[in-house]
Design a protein around this motif. Structure first.
Motif, PDB file in Angstrom:
ATOM      1  N   ILE A 210       0.841  -1.203   0.000  1.00  0.00           N
ATOM      2  CA  ILE A 210       0.000   0.000   0.000  1.00  0.00           C
ATOM      3  C   ILE A 210       0.872   1.247   0.000  1.00  0.00           C
ATOM      4  CG2 ILE A 210      -1.684   1.329   1.343  1.00  0.00           C
ATOM      5  CD1 ILE A 210      -2.816  -1.387   2.294  1.00  0.00           C
ATOM      6  N   GLY A 211       1.945   1.225   0.786  1.00  0.00           N
ATOM      7  CA  GLY A 211       2.879   2.344   0.803  1.00  0.00           C
ATOM      8  C   GLY A 211       3.514   2.575  -0.562  1.00  0.00           C
ATOM      9  N   LEU A 212       3.855   1.489  -1.246  1.00  0.00           N
ATOM     10  CA  LEU A 212       4.443   1.596  -2.586  1.00  0.00           C
ATOM     11  C   LEU A 212       3.437   2.176  -3.581  1.00  0.00           C
ATOM     12  CD1 LEU A 212       6.287  -1.834  -2.742  1.00  0.00           C
ATOM     13  CD2 LEU A 212       7.390   0.406  -2.764  1.00  0.00           C
ATOM     14  N   LEU A 213       2.181   1.761  -3.448  1.00  0.00           N
ATOM     15  CA  LEU A 213       1.136   2.271  -4.341  1.00  0.00           C
ATOM     16  C   LEU A 213       0.933   3.765  -4.129  1.00  0.00           C
ATOM     17  CD1 LEU A 213      -0.715   1.053  -6.494  1.00  0.00           C
ATOM     18  CD2 LEU A 213      -2.473   0.777  -4.728  1.00  0.00           C
ATOM     19  N   VAL A 214       0.943   4.190  -2.877  1.00  0.00           N
ATOM     20  CA  VAL A 214       0.832   5.621  -2.570  1.00  0.00           C
ATOM     21  C   VAL A 214       2.029   6.377  -3.138  1.00  0.00           C
ATOM     22  CG1 VAL A 214       0.831   7.319  -0.701  1.00  0.00           C
ATOM     23  CG2 VAL A 214      -0.575   5.261  -0.510  1.00  0.00           C
ATOM     24  N   THR A 215       3.219   5.802  -2.987  1.00  0.00           N
ATOM     25  CA  THR A 215       4.435   6.421  -3.536  1.00  0.00           C
ATOM     26  C   THR A 215       4.338   6.576  -5.045  1.00  0.00           C
ATOM     27  OG1 THR A 215       5.790   5.457  -1.764  1.00  0.00           O
ATOM     28  CG2 THR A 215       6.938   6.189  -3.762  1.00  0.00           C
ATOM     29  N   LEU A 216       3.845   5.549  -5.712  1.00  0.00           N
ATOM     30  CA  LEU A 216       3.697   5.592  -7.171  1.00  0.00           C
ATOM     31  C   LEU A 216       2.733   6.699  -7.590  1.00  0.00           C
ATOM     32  CD1 LEU A 216       4.270   4.339  -9.956  1.00  0.00           C
ATOM     33  CD2 LEU A 216       2.419   2.707  -9.522  1.00  0.00           C
ATOM     34  N   PHE A 217       1.593   6.789  -6.906  1.00  0.00           N
ATOM     35  CA  PHE A 217       0.610   7.821  -7.245  1.00  0.00           C
ATOM     36  C   PHE A 217       1.153   9.223  -6.966  1.00  0.00           C
ATOM     37  CE2 PHE A 217      -2.928   4.549  -6.617  1.00  0.00           C
ATOM     38  CZ  PHE A 217      -3.084   4.381  -7.990  1.00  0.00           C
ATOM     39  N   LEU A 218       1.882   9.370  -5.862  1.00  0.00           N
ATOM     40  CA  LEU A 218       2.475  10.671  -5.548  1.00  0.00           C
ATOM     41  C   LEU A 218       3.504  11.070  -6.604  1.00  0.00           C
ATOM     42  CD1 LEU A 218       2.992  10.501  -1.668  1.00  0.00           C
ATOM     43  CD2 LEU A 218       1.435  12.001  -2.925  1.00  0.00           C
ATOM     44  N   MET A 219       4.311  10.103  -7.044  1.00  0.00           N
ATOM     45  CA  MET A 219       5.315  10.376  -8.063  1.00  0.00           C
ATOM     46  C   MET A 219       4.650  10.828  -9.363  1.00  0.00           C
ATOM     47  SD  MET A 219       8.253   7.809  -9.511  1.00  0.00           S
ATOM     48  CE  MET A 219       8.938   7.559  -7.865  1.00  0.00           C
ATOM     49  N   ILE A 220       3.588  10.116  -9.736  1.00  0.00           N
ATOM     50  CA  ILE A 220       2.856  10.477 -10.955  1.00  0.00           C
ATOM     51  C   ILE A 220       2.262  11.880 -10.819  1.00  0.00           C
ATOM     52  CG2 ILE A 220       0.807   9.941 -12.331  1.00  0.00           C
ATOM     53  CD1 ILE A 220       1.389   6.961 -11.772  1.00  0.00           C
ATOM     54  N   ALA A 221       1.701  12.183  -9.639  1.00  0.00           N
ATOM     55  CA  ALA A 221       1.087  13.493  -9.410  1.00  0.00           C
ATOM     56  C   ALA A 221       2.124  14.612  -9.491  1.00  0.00           C
ATOM     57  CB  ALA A 221       0.393  13.503  -8.046  1.00  0.00           C
ATOM     58  N   ILE A 222       3.289  14.391  -8.908  1.00  0.00           N
ATOM     59  CA  ILE A 222       4.345  15.418  -8.922  1.00  0.00           C
ATOM     60  C   ILE A 222       4.819  15.703 -10.344  1.00  0.00           C
ATOM     61  CG2 ILE A 222       6.738  15.900  -8.254  1.00  0.00           C
ATOM     62  CD1 ILE A 222       6.118  14.349  -5.632  1.00  0.00           C
ATOM     63  N   PHE A 223       5.085  14.639 -11.102  1.00  0.00           N
ATOM     64  CA  PHE A 223       5.538  14.841 -12.484  1.00  0.00           C
ATOM     65  C   PHE A 223       4.433  15.467 -13.340  1.00  0.00           C
ATOM     66  CE2 PHE A 223       8.842  11.455 -11.642  1.00  0.00           C
ATOM     67  CZ  PHE A 223       9.929  12.302 -11.846  1.00  0.00           C
ATOM     68  N   ALA A 224       3.168  15.116 -13.040  1.00  0.00           N
ATOM     69  CA  ALA A 224       2.051  15.687 -13.797  1.00  0.00           C
ATOM     70  C   ALA A 224       1.908  17.186 -13.524  1.00  0.00           C
ATOM     71  CB  ALA A 224       0.757  14.967 -13.444  1.00  0.00           C
ATOM     72  N   LEU A 225       2.191  17.604 -12.287  1.00  0.00           N
ATOM     73  CA  LEU A 225       2.148  19.032 -11.958  1.00  0.00           C
ATOM     74  C   LEU A 225       3.261  19.795 -12.685  1.00  0.00           C
ATOM     75  CD1 LEU A 225       1.409  18.920  -8.120  1.00  0.00           C
ATOM     76  CD2 LEU A 225      -0.111  19.771  -9.918  1.00  0.00           C
ATOM     77  N   ILE A 226       4.404  19.162 -12.831  1.00  0.00           N
ATOM     78  CA  ILE A 226       5.523  19.802 -13.538  1.00  0.00           C
ATOM     79  C   ILE A 226       5.238  19.884 -15.033  1.00  0.00           C
ATOM     80  CG2 ILE A 226       7.974  19.612 -14.111  1.00  0.00           C
ATOM     81  CD1 ILE A 226       8.349  18.173 -11.423  1.00  0.00           C
ATOM     82  N   ASP A 227       4.716  18.798 -15.581  1.00  0.00           N
ATOM     83  CA  ASP A 227       4.380  18.760 -17.010  1.00  0.00           C
ATOM     84  C   ASP A 227       3.128  17.897 -17.189  1.00  0.00           C
ATOM     85  OD1 ASP A 227       4.190  18.528 -19.755  1.00  0.00           O
ATOM     86  OD2 ASP A 227       6.352  18.356 -20.057  1.00  0.00           O
ATOM     87  N   PRO A 228       1.977  18.490 -17.493  1.00  0.00           N
ATOM     88  CA  PRO A 228       0.715  17.753 -17.596  1.00  0.00           C
ATOM     89  C   PRO A 228       0.726  16.625 -18.624  1.00  0.00           C
ATOM     90  CG  PRO A 228       0.296  20.109 -17.487  1.00  0.00           C
ATOM     91  CD  PRO A 228       1.779  19.939 -17.643  1.00  0.00           C
TER      92      PRO A 228
END
Length: 324
Positions: free
Chosen positions: A15-33
């Motif tokens: 579950i922690g890894l899944l949260v990490t993956l989603f956070l990583m995707i969200a951060i990169f999406a904020l930098i470049d949609p």
């Protein structure tokens, strides 16, 4: 709520890894949609297939407390051999794939024999075969790549299943599901964890430790073979130099996924998520324009963080047990 608790019991790391993956995707999406576009997300999963298959295979070995540094070289042997079957022998692609899987299993068994019967340390044994197997791949082709891989084989191992959805993803998922069943639902899987936890106690319990270890190395070889055949289809050429360095990323994916390098702990789902995190990180750094040299530093950093998290988790686990 009780159903959710039962389903997620013992899956804190995943579950922690899944949260990490989603956070990583969200951060990169904020930098470049553009990072969040369906095509890019599908590409992240597709790019994780080869490393994911490799990592799943090596997870079995690592849980026993072993290691296999030769998986990149096993990939190379299978790649050039299957390429030779297809181009020089005109073999049916399905038969070539079956022979490739068997070849990977046999080579993996050889590693297992070195570790169990010749009593070599896994690191030394597979370090030796990493070099030897690479030499075999070069000998098979005399140093030249195998060209003109048939299109029907390429479509079978890395073509599009539906629309732009690559068939390599179902191959990864199928291998993951089968591996999960072996690890969690069979006696062999129970023995694998037992060996990693305490090999001598497992041996005294009457379990055939050597046989179980050889099975894990054979499964690792199968993973290397499948990964190699997907790479062969993707590139369209059989390079004897293929797979160099892939063992490091496979071990990294397993470690990030919670597989303890000391043995006795790990899961297929965790390894799969570890491979996805590495792929998401690499793709994200490319999308935001980070120099490729920094990608190595970022990958190394996330491995170190994952290892440190494992230490912290073990300390809290031990503290919790003392309190109870």
């Amino acid at each position: 709520m009780n159903l959710i608790n039962r389903l997620t019991k013992g899956m804190g790391r995943e579950i922690g890894l899944l949260v990490t993956l989603f956070l990583m995707i969200a951060i990169f999406a904020l930098i470049d949609p553009i990072y969040l576009s369906p095509g890019n997300l599908l590409d992240i999963v597709d790019q994780s297939t080869i490393n994911g298959i490799l990592a799943i295979g090596i997870t079995f070995v690592i849980i026993t407390g072993g290691i296999d540094l030769s998986i990149g070289s096993i990939m190379a042997i299978v790649i050039v051999s299957v390429g030779w079957f297809l181009t020089k022998q005109g073999m049916n692609p399905i038969l070539a794939i079956i022979l490739g899987i068997l070849l990977g299993a046999v080579i993996g068994l050889f590693n297992g024999l070195l570790v169990t019967k010749f009593k070599l340390q896994p690191f030394i044994a597979t370090l030796a075969t990493m070099s030897a197997f690479r030499g075999v791949a070069y000998i098979i082709t005399n140093g030249w790549p195998v060209l003109d891989i048939p299109q029907n084989y390429r479509d079978m191992m890395d073509g599009d299943l539906v629309g732009n959805f690559p068939i390599s993803i179902p191959i990864l998922l199928a291998f993951a599901i089968i591996s999960h069943i072996i690890l969690k639902k069979t006696r062999t899987g129970t023995f694998v964890f037992s060996i990693g936890g305490n090999e001598e106690a497992t041996r005294l319990s009457g379990i055939n430790v050597d046989f179980t270890k050889m099975v894990t190395y054979a499964l690792c070889g199968v993973g290397a073979a499948l990964a190699g055949m997907v790479m062969l289809a993707r590139l369209g050429t059989g390079e004897p130099a293929a797979g160099q360095g892939y063992e490091l990323y496979a071990i990294a994916a397993a470690a990030i996924g919670g597989t303890s390098l000391a043995g006795g702990k790990g899961s297929i789902l965790g390894t799969l998520l570890g491979a996805l995190i590495l792929s998401a990180l690499k793709t994200g750094l490319v999308v935001v324009g980070v120099d490729s040299f920094w990608q190595y530093i970022a990958t190394g950093s996330i491995i170190a963080v994952a290892a440190y998290f494992e230490i912290i988790q073990s300390k809290f686990s031990g503290f919790g047990k003392r309190l109870s």
